[in-house]
Design a protein around this motif. Structure first.
Motif, PDB file in Angstrom:
ATOM      1  N   GLY A  75      15.023 -20.686  17.335  1.00 35.99           N
ATOM      2  CA  GLY A  75      16.408 -20.993  17.677  1.00 35.99           C
ATOM      3  C   GLY A  75      16.440 -22.113  18.699  1.00 35.99           C
ATOM      4  N   MET A  76      17.122 -21.896  19.823  1.00 33.75           N
ATOM      5  CA  MET A  76      17.315 -22.942  20.808  1.00 33.75           C
ATOM      6  C   MET A  76      16.071 -23.147  21.673  1.00 33.75           C
ATOM      7  SD  MET A  76      20.269 -23.782  20.009  1.00 33.75           S
ATOM      8  CE  MET A  76      20.890 -24.858  21.285  1.00 33.75           C
ATOM      9  N   ARG A  77      15.294 -22.080  21.839  1.00 32.34           N
ATOM     10  CA  ARG A  77      14.158 -22.192  22.739  1.00 32.34           C
ATOM     11  C   ARG A  77      12.887 -22.571  21.995  1.00 32.34           C
ATOM     12  NH1 ARG A  77      14.051 -17.038  26.588  1.00 32.34           N
ATOM     13  NH2 ARG A  77      16.253 -16.515  26.402  1.00 32.34           N
ATOM     14  N   CYS A  78      12.003 -23.261  22.658  1.00 37.24           N
ATOM     15  CA  CYS A  78      10.750 -23.644  22.031  1.00 37.24           C
ATOM     16  C   CYS A  78       9.576 -23.156  22.869  1.00 37.24           C
ATOM     17  CB  CYS A  78      10.702 -25.164  21.839  1.00 37.24           C
ATOM     18  SG  CYS A  78      11.928 -25.717  20.641  1.00 37.24           S
ATOM     19  N   GLU A  79       9.389 -21.830  22.899  1.00 42.31           N
ATOM     20  CA  GLU A  79       8.313 -21.245  23.711  1.00 42.31           C
ATOM     21  C   GLU A  79       7.347 -20.436  22.861  1.00 42.31           C
ATOM     22  OE1 GLU A  79      10.723 -18.950  26.254  1.00 42.31           O
ATOM     23  OE2 GLU A  79      11.242 -20.613  27.573  1.00 42.31           O
ATOM     24  N   GLY A  80       7.485 -20.536  21.531  1.00 45.40           N
ATOM     25  CA  GLY A  80       6.590 -19.761  20.656  1.00 45.40           C
ATOM     26  C   GLY A  80       6.995 -18.301  20.624  1.00 45.40           C
ATOM     27  N   ILE A  81       6.181 -17.503  19.897  1.00 50.04           N
ATOM     28  CA  ILE A  81       6.538 -16.086  19.780  1.00 50.04           C
ATOM     29  C   ILE A  81       5.709 -15.203  20.708  1.00 50.04           C
ATOM     30  CG2 ILE A  81       7.349 -16.288  17.386  1.00 50.04           C
ATOM     31  CD1 ILE A  81       4.662 -14.977  16.569  1.00 50.04           C
ATOM     32  N   GLY A  82       4.840 -15.846  21.512  1.00 41.87           N
ATOM     33  CA  GLY A  82       3.964 -15.074  22.406  1.00 41.87           C
ATOM     34  C   GLY A  82       4.726 -14.082  23.262  1.00 41.87           C
ATOM     35  N   GLY A  83       5.801 -14.569  23.887  1.00 38.56           N
ATOM     36  CA  GLY A  83       6.566 -13.693  24.772  1.00 38.56           C
ATOM     37  C   GLY A  83       7.166 -12.524  24.022  1.00 38.56           C
ATOM     38  N   TYR A  84       7.622 -12.792  22.827  1.00 36.52           N
ATOM     39  CA  TYR A  84       8.241 -11.729  22.024  1.00 36.52           C
ATOM     40  C   TYR A  84       7.216 -10.712  21.536  1.00 36.52           C
ATOM     41  CZ  TYR A  84      11.968 -15.138  22.194  1.00 36.52           C
ATOM     42  OH  TYR A  84      12.906 -16.016  22.644  1.00 36.52           O
ATOM     43  N   PHE A  85       5.992 -11.239  21.327  1.00 41.83           N
ATOM     44  CA  PHE A  85       4.881 -10.364  20.957  1.00 41.83           C
ATOM     45  C   PHE A  85       4.693  -9.280  22.027  1.00 41.83           C
ATOM     46  CE2 PHE A  85       0.272  -9.474  20.669  1.00 41.83           C
ATOM     47  CZ  PHE A  85       0.127  -9.276  19.312  1.00 41.83           C
ATOM     48  N   TRP A  86       4.681  -9.694  23.297  1.00 39.39           N
ATOM     49  CA  TRP A  86       4.553  -8.708  24.383  1.00 39.39           C
ATOM     50  C   TRP A  86       5.806  -7.850  24.486  1.00 39.39           C
ATOM     51  CZ3 TRP A  86      -0.159  -8.178  24.695  1.00 39.39           C
ATOM     52  CH2 TRP A  86      -1.048  -9.250  24.739  1.00 39.39           C
ATOM     53  N   ASN A  87       6.963  -8.452  24.187  1.00 38.63           N
ATOM     54  CA  ASN A  87       8.205  -7.671  24.142  1.00 38.63           C
ATOM     55  C   ASN A  87       8.056  -6.478  23.211  1.00 38.63           C
ATOM     56  OD1 ASN A  87      10.088  -8.622  25.813  1.00 38.63           O
ATOM     57  ND2 ASN A  87      11.204  -9.862  24.311  1.00 38.63           N
ATOM     58  N   SER A  88       7.515  -6.774  22.009  1.00 36.88           N
ATOM     59  CA  SER A  88       7.342  -5.721  21.015  1.00 36.88           C
ATOM     60  C   SER A  88       6.478  -4.595  21.571  1.00 36.88           C
ATOM     61  CB  SER A  88       6.699  -6.281  19.745  1.00 36.88           C
ATOM     62  OG  SER A  88       7.701  -6.709  18.853  1.00 36.88           O
ATOM     63  N   PHE A  89       5.374  -4.984  22.237  1.00 32.01           N
ATOM     64  CA  PHE A  89       4.510  -3.948  22.810  1.00 32.01           C
ATOM     65  C   PHE A  89       5.264  -3.114  23.837  1.00 32.01           C
ATOM     66  CE2 PHE A  89       0.672  -6.118  21.168  1.00 32.01           C
ATOM     67  CZ  PHE A  89       0.034  -4.992  20.676  1.00 32.01           C
ATOM     68  N   ALA A  90       6.068  -3.812  24.642  1.00 32.38           N
ATOM     69  CA  ALA A  90       6.798  -3.105  25.695  1.00 32.38           C
ATOM     70  C   ALA A  90       7.817  -2.128  25.111  1.00 32.38           C
ATOM     71  CB  ALA A  90       7.499  -4.107  26.605  1.00 32.38           C
ATOM     72  N   ILE A  91       8.248  -2.396  23.888  1.00 28.39           N
ATOM     73  CA  ILE A  91       9.173  -1.457  23.231  1.00 28.39           C
ATOM     74  C   ILE A  91       8.393  -0.377  22.489  1.00 28.39           C
ATOM     75  CG2 ILE A  91      10.892  -1.241  21.390  1.00 28.39           C
ATOM     76  CD1 ILE A  91      11.578  -4.250  22.081  1.00 28.39           C
ATOM     77  N   VAL A  92       7.358  -0.831  21.737  1.00 30.55           N
ATOM     78  CA  VAL A  92       6.656   0.080  20.835  1.00 30.55           C
ATOM     79  C   VAL A  92       5.883   1.156  21.597  1.00 30.55           C
ATOM     80  CG1 VAL A  92       4.812   0.237  19.146  1.00 30.55           C
ATOM     81  CG2 VAL A  92       6.508  -1.570  18.952  1.00 30.55           C
ATOM     82  N   ILE A  93       5.149   0.765  22.624  1.00 25.03           N
ATOM     83  CA  ILE A  93       4.275   1.745  23.275  1.00 25.03           C
ATOM     84  C   ILE A  93       5.063   2.918  23.862  1.00 25.03           C
ATOM     85  CG2 ILE A  93       2.644   2.088  25.184  1.00 25.03           C
ATOM     86  CD1 ILE A  93       1.465  -0.657  24.400  1.00 25.03           C
TER      87      ILE A  93
END
Lengths: 292, 372
Positions: A75-93
């Motif tokens: 979308g508007m940001r160009c930071e890759g999906i790395g941050g979201y990858f950790w987001n997923s862990f923070a939700i999933v665990i």
């Protein structure tokens, strides 16, 4: 099949070969998408445009992976999906741990501390396994709003826990129903209470079903897209939503290699979990009684 | 004061009455056995004593204290289960110590208690093993050790030997008896095995359909059964029940006429007249004879001292080693007689026997209650 006694005629051998050939072909066919993804993700863009889908990379590169992780635009940001990858862990665990623990307690209570209507309650809980996600979107959004959890990580965890309980309860209930009730009776006579019996007697023998529950919940929650897209905020999006945004970003050139690398990154954790614990998964699903 | 007292305990599941006002009292150090066929309520009664199932009404007292509404842990009892119910994830040592740990016994005392019972039951070498690494007999010992370590007021044994093979069962039976004699513990023991009941018990309660039919010493239950059910349930081979017609009167003495197809009627004098008999003259009664109430006719002994004479054609002779079991036609069916190992019984030939009517019992043909 070494345990089948049969004369090895040439015809039988031929039939067997045909059978294996078919199976191997089918396996290769199913592996094809993964192979294409992997190959594409390590090819430079020019090679993708010029060569065929299945051609091996001439100049393999990890650059698309690095870009997908750290620079690609979602979308508007160009930071890759790395941050979201950790987001997923923070939700999933937390969601996996909480839903598994509650499921285990439910299964334990429903089998070893039966009460009037416990079977009915279990039957009703099973309905939870069949409720389509879409049905609860609006009421859930309303509820999260009331609770002040809208767009937060905690809200998403809550949604996944609530949805997961039906499955985890089913798993643990069917596992604990095979545990002899005398075991719990003995512990009661020894003076242990509800939680102590659970913690000291039942949980230590629950490894097979814990594995099943964890794998199931991990895969379900990690792969979830609908709840993620509906209930997360900008900073709390899970990787599946970020992947979707990355692939759908329409500015600039379409970078297939980066898309594929991002998809691989997003799929990796569930793959790793299956490879590491897959055999326990099957073992746990078929495990019946606890032998003393 | 009784160690355990059960007063008019009832238990219903929906419309089914599983226990019908059961009452009994056990003295400290007594070994009571609850015996009966499956579904007689003996296990339900056991669970009620343990507090695993609430009673519908009635009262349970342990050492004088009303525990009817206490949790199992508060009752100061220990139980040995049929399936042993050892905690699978714990070692033998932890299994035995668990109850003590729950009762907050300090570690040192706990260790000492474990060593003591391990010594007593000769399982010291097994203490570090898991239950899955033990044989059936060893698990049985550990289960008993777990109960003994706690030193409770009352021990409950729920068919503890049913899962063992025949030889081990006999060994463990002796061992339990020895333990009881040595420790003087109060035990309630459920079984459906009447030999276990006879050999172990100080008193036996025979149950059927949620009721205690008879409560008494093994001798009383065996020799003086109150009705046909108790008579047939206890003893192996079981008591012979022979249909007979009661004749005579109180003055001249009563006689039992037994009609056997293809034979002359057998007429036996009844040696112990009771008042109940007077109203049954001419009616059908059941004569109860245990296999050992038959004896081989011995020409060297005095005729009168040998009991009533009886002869029949032997249909089957089964030598068991210690004695011979004979099947003979008497009344409408066949009876089993136990005779000495040297008895010259030949199948198909007639054999002269004696019946010891002094020890025989008589039941009403209709109600099947004891008459004499």
């Amino acid at each position: 099949m070494a345990n089948v006694i049969r004369r090895q005629t040439p015809l039988a051998r031929l039939g067997r070969m045909a059978l294996y050939a078919t199976l191997i072909l089918a396996a290769l066919f199913y592996l094809l998408p993964l192979v294409v993804m992997l190959l594409t993700s390590i090819k430079p863009l020019e090679e993708i445009r010029a060569g065929s889908l299945l051609a091996l990379p001439l100049a393999p590169t990890l650059e698309p992976w690095a870009k997908a992780w750290g620079e690609a635009c979602t979308g508007m940001r160009c930071e890759g999906i790395g941050g979201y990858f950790w987001n997923s862990f923070a939700i999933v665990i937390p969601a996996v741990l909480i839903s598994t623990l509650i499921g285990a307690l439910n299964g334990y209570a429903l089998t070893q501390w039966r009460f009037k209507g416990s079977e009915l309650l279990f039957a009703l809980m099973l309905f939870g396994c069949f409720i389509p996600f879409q049905v609860v979107l609006l009421p859930m959004a309303q509820t999260l709003g009331w609770l002040g959890l809208a767009s937060s990580r905690a809200g998403l965890i809550l949604v996944h826990v609530v949805f997961g309980i039906a499955f985890t309860t089913l798993f643990f209930r069917n596992f604990y129903v095979a545990v002899p009730r005398e075991l719990v009776a003995a512990a009661k006579l020894d003076g242990a209470g509800f939680f102590r019996i659970f913690w000291r007697i039942l949980l230590p023998v629950s490894a097979p079903i814990l594995v099943v529950s964890v794998i199931w919940q991990f895969t379900q929650i990690w792969n979830d897209f609908l709840f993620g897209v509906a209930f997360s905020g900008h900073d709390t999006q899970p990787v599946t939503v970020a992947l979707n945004n990355l692939v759908n970003t329409s500015t600039g050139v379409k970078e297939y290699n980066v898309d594929m690398a991002a998809a691989m990154i997003a799929a990796l954790p569930t793959l790793v979990v299956y490879v590491l614990a897959g055999k326990y998964f099957v073992r746990g699903l078929t495990a019946g009684s606890v032998k003393g | 004061m009784s160690a355990l007292e059960i007063n008019e305990v009832r238990k219903t599941f929906g419309n089914t009455e599983v226990l019908k006002e059961v009452s009994l009292a056990i003295e400290s150090g007594e070994f009571l056995i609850l015996v009966g066929p499956s579904g007689c309520g003996k296990s339900t009664l056991m669970n009620a004593i343990a507090g695993l199932e609430p009673v519908t009404s009635g009262e349970i007292r342990i050492a004088g204290r009303d525990v009817t509404w206490c949790t199992p842990a508060e009752r100061d009892i220990a139980m040995v289960f049929q399936s042993y119910a050892l905690y699978p994830s714990m070692t033998v040592r932890q299994n035995i110590a668990f109850g003590l740990e729950m009762r907050k016994m300090p570690r040192g005392e706990r260790e000492a208690a474990v060593e003591r019972v391990a010594d007593l039951l000769q399982i010291s070498h097994l203490l570090e093993r898991k239950p899955s690494q033990l044989s059936g007999g060893q698990r049985q010992r550990v289960a008993m050790g777990r109960a003994l370590a706690r030193e409770p007021q009352v021990y409950l044994f729920d068919e503890p030997l049913s899962n063992l093979d025949a030889k081990l069962r006999v060994d463990m039976r002796t061992e339990i008896k020895k333990l009881h004699q040595r420790l003087g513990t109060t035990i309630v023991y459920v079984t459906h095995d009447q030999i276990e009941a006879m050999t172990l018990a100080d008193r036996i309660a025979v149950m059927r359909d949620g009721e205690i039919l008879q409560l008494g010493t093994p001798e009383a239950i065996y020799n003086d059964p109150v009705n046909r059910f108790v008579a047939e349930f206890m003893g192996s081979p079981s008591m012979n029940l022979i249909e007979a017609t009661l004749e005579g009167d109180a003055g001249q003495g009563y006689r039992l006429r037994i009609a056997t197809p293809g034979e002359d009627d057998l007429c036996l004098p009844w040696p112990r007249p009771t008042e109940a008999l007077a109203s049954r003259v001419g009616q059908r009664v059941l004569l109860g004879l245990r296999p050992e109430h038959f004896a081989e006719h011995d020409a060297r002994l005095d005729e009168a001292a040998q009991g009533a004479p009886f002869s029949a054609r032997v249909s089957v002779a089964e030598p068991t080693g210690a004695d011979i079991l004979l099947r003979l036609p008497l009344g409408t069916g066949e009876v089993t007689a136990r005779v000495g190992p040297r008895c010259p019984a030949v199948p198909g030939e007639r054999l002269a026997l004696r019946i010891d009517l002094e020890r025989a019992v008589l039941f009403d043909g209709e109600s099947e209650q004891r008459l004499a």
